[in-house]
Design a protein around this motif. Structure first.
Motif, PDB file in Angstrom:
ATOM      1  N   GLY A   1       0.798  -1.218   0.000  1.00 59.04           N
ATOM      2  CA  GLY A   1       0.000   0.000   0.000  1.00 59.04           C
ATOM      3  C   GLY A   1       0.831   1.269   0.000  1.00 59.04           C
ATOM      4  N   TRP A   2       2.149   1.125  -0.073  1.00 63.03           N
ATOM      5  CA  TRP A   2       3.067   2.262  -0.128  1.00 63.03           C
ATOM      6  C   TRP A   2       3.793   2.255  -1.473  1.00 63.03           C
ATOM      7  N   TYR A   3       4.196   3.437  -1.917  1.00 65.89           N
ATOM      8  CA  TYR A   3       5.144   3.510  -3.017  1.00 65.89           C
ATOM      9  C   TYR A   3       6.550   3.462  -2.435  1.00 65.89           C
ATOM     10  N   VAL A   4       7.435   2.795  -3.152  1.00 68.39           N
ATOM     11  CA  VAL A   4       8.813   2.613  -2.681  1.00 68.39           C
ATOM     12  C   VAL A   4       9.763   2.892  -3.831  1.00 68.39           C
ATOM     13  N   SER A   5      10.625   3.894  -3.661  1.00 72.35           N
ATOM     14  CA  SER A   5      11.643   4.178  -4.673  1.00 72.35           C
ATOM     15  C   SER A   5      13.022   3.913  -4.080  1.00 72.35           C
ATOM     16  N   GLY A   6      13.834   3.192  -4.836  1.00 74.17           N
ATOM     17  CA  GLY A   6      15.161   2.830  -4.367  1.00 74.17           C
ATOM     18  C   GLY A   6      15.455   1.388  -4.728  1.00 74.17           C
ATOM     19  N   THR A   7      16.689   0.990  -4.582  1.00 73.24           N
ATOM     20  CA  THR A   7      17.093  -0.368  -4.964  1.00 73.24           C
ATOM     21  C   THR A   7      17.388  -1.208  -3.725  1.00 73.24           C
ATOM     22  N   HIS A   8      17.170  -2.520  -3.857  1.00 69.72           N
ATOM     23  CA  HIS A   8      17.326  -3.434  -2.737  1.00 69.72           C
ATOM     24  C   HIS A   8      17.770  -4.809  -3.219  1.00 69.72           C
TER      25      HIS A   8
END
Length: 428
Positions: free
Chosen positions: A197-204
């Motif tokens: 339910g969240w937007y997530v920007s970045g690498t993992h």
């Protein structure tokens, strides 16, 4: 209207008993708050500070409030699940934006009637406010009590007024599919259960989370394709990022938010439990004609229980071990470490690791907060003694095995140089 980091109005098994915070000595609803919002309001009323209203970007008082309260735009995270009382304005195309610093949280909804605000208060824990998004010559932060605590004071907030960060399975309109379950999020949470339910920007790397995903008909929580939302550096394909102060919902900011919200709740819990224990001890000492300062074994156990719970979370006991590197895409990863104290070797509790764990030196930066320093003296005494025993190596219990000898020494040295109010024995 309330600040709901994620909606909480469905039942869960109690983890901690509810604290009677509406009664003496807490008197949560009747007591006068003293925090960064009340101080800003005093300046507004005196004309020493003004808030600017942005009509062009349609963000109202948002930018001016963030600037006045020194909350970085880079902290922005975006939640698109319908989990706020401004629910009609929230969906995957119009996520709610959250901004925070060590003591404050601001919620902004496109087209919403208010800014949602919560502040960490040294005596009352989390205090909730709204600020009308209608332009006014005298903008005022309005305190909210029952409207917020009906959800934001439960087992999910450690039984005290506090914050909730949850992960859900959001449908196409953002409404959580509750039959599939939900998850509470903190630094111990499995990575694959985070940020639904969240937007997530970045690498993992090879790790997978629930962010950036819509739960559609035919999907199953047991076979959710998490690859679709993984390692996203640009959120533009999901919604128009131009409508926000930042195009990001930074993964590092989300991880700090997860740690911080529960840490605030635990500080509040320790504050309330400590004051209630002091009240009870005073009554018993008077009845039994003992010295006012006498502490029975029962009283000591109550203080110690509150302190130990807090210390374990401060030292990241049971923190998730990362299986790959984390990299944010906003300025948050570089800005956050700059705002805290450093020792003579340049080390700070705000320094990130992001390879194996969140922080390089796993001791919560909120040890510097006003709320931590305001804990009842007996609680602080137990906390400092426990920290000393662990960091000097006297305490070698298994739950602290994640702290190497180098970790313990570094944290101890950083605190001795940078933390005011330490007991004298810390400096020996």
């Amino acid at each position: 209207m309330v600040l709901c980091f994620v909606c909480c109005c469905f039942s869960m098994p109690a983890a901690l008993a509810q604290v009677s915070f509406e009664e003496a000595p807490i008197n949560y609803n009747q007591s006068k708050p003293e925090n960064l919002i009340t101080r800003l309001q005093t300046k507004l009323d005196a004309g020493k500070v003004t808030l600017s209203y942005d009509r062009k970007k349609r963000t109202g008082y948002l930018s001016s409030v963030l600037e006045s309260l020194e909350i970085p735009v880079s902290s922005q995270v975006l939640v698109f699940s319908k989990t706020s009382l401004q629910v009609k304005h929230i969906d995957p195309q119009s996520p709610r934006a959250l901004y925070f610093n060590d003591d404050l949280y601001i919620g902004f909804v496109q087209g919403g009637s208010v800014l949602e605000v919560s502040a960490s208060d040294a005596k009352l824990g989390t205090v909730f406010y709204t600020l009308s998004q209608t332009e006014s010559s005298k903008p005022a932060f309005v305190r909210k009590t029952f409207e917020c605590t009906q959800c934001h004071a439960s087992s999910m907030t450690q039984g005290v007024p506090g914050h909730i960060m949850r992960s859900v399975y959001p449908g196409p309109d953002g409404m959580p599919v509750f039959r599939e379950g939900t998850y509470r999020s903190d630094h111990t949470s499995p990575f694959e259960e985070r940020w639904g339910g969240w937007y997530v920007s970045g690498t993992h790397g090879k790790m997978r989370h629930m962010g950036n995903l819509i739960f559609r008909s035919g999907d199953s929580s047991n076979h959710l394709n998490r690859d679709r939302g993984a390692n996203a550096v640009d959120l533009e394909k999901w919604f128009d990022t131009e409508e926000y102060l930042s195009p990001h919902s930074d993964i590092v900011s989300l991880m700090v938010l997860e740690h911080q919200t529960k840490m605030h709740n635990l500080i509040t819990r320790a504050q309330f439990e400590g004051r209630i224990t002091e009240r009870d001890a005073t009554v018993m000492n008077k009845m039994l004609e003992r010295k006012a300062t006498f502490q029975s074994d029962s009283t000591k156990r109550r203080f110690a229980s509150s302190a130990n719970r807090l210390v374990d979370y401060m030292l990241f006991v049971d923190e998730l071990a990362l299986e790959d590197s984390i990299r944010g895409v906003s300025r948050f990863q570089t800005e956050f470490p700059l705002s805290g104290p450093r020792d003579q070797q340049g080390r700070s509790l705000r320094d990130f690791d992001l390879e194996q764990r969140l922080f390089k030196y796993p001791c919560s930066f909120l040890i510097y907060s006003e709320s931590f320093d305001a804990l009842p003296r007996p609680i602080l005494d137990f906390v400092y003694q426990r920290l000393w025993d662990i960091l000097t190596g006297k305490e070698q219990s298994k739950q602290y095995a994640h702290l190497s000898a180098e970790d313990r020494r570094a944290i101890l040295e950083i605190l001795i140089e940078t933390k005011s109010g330490l007991p004298e024995y810390w400096k020996l």
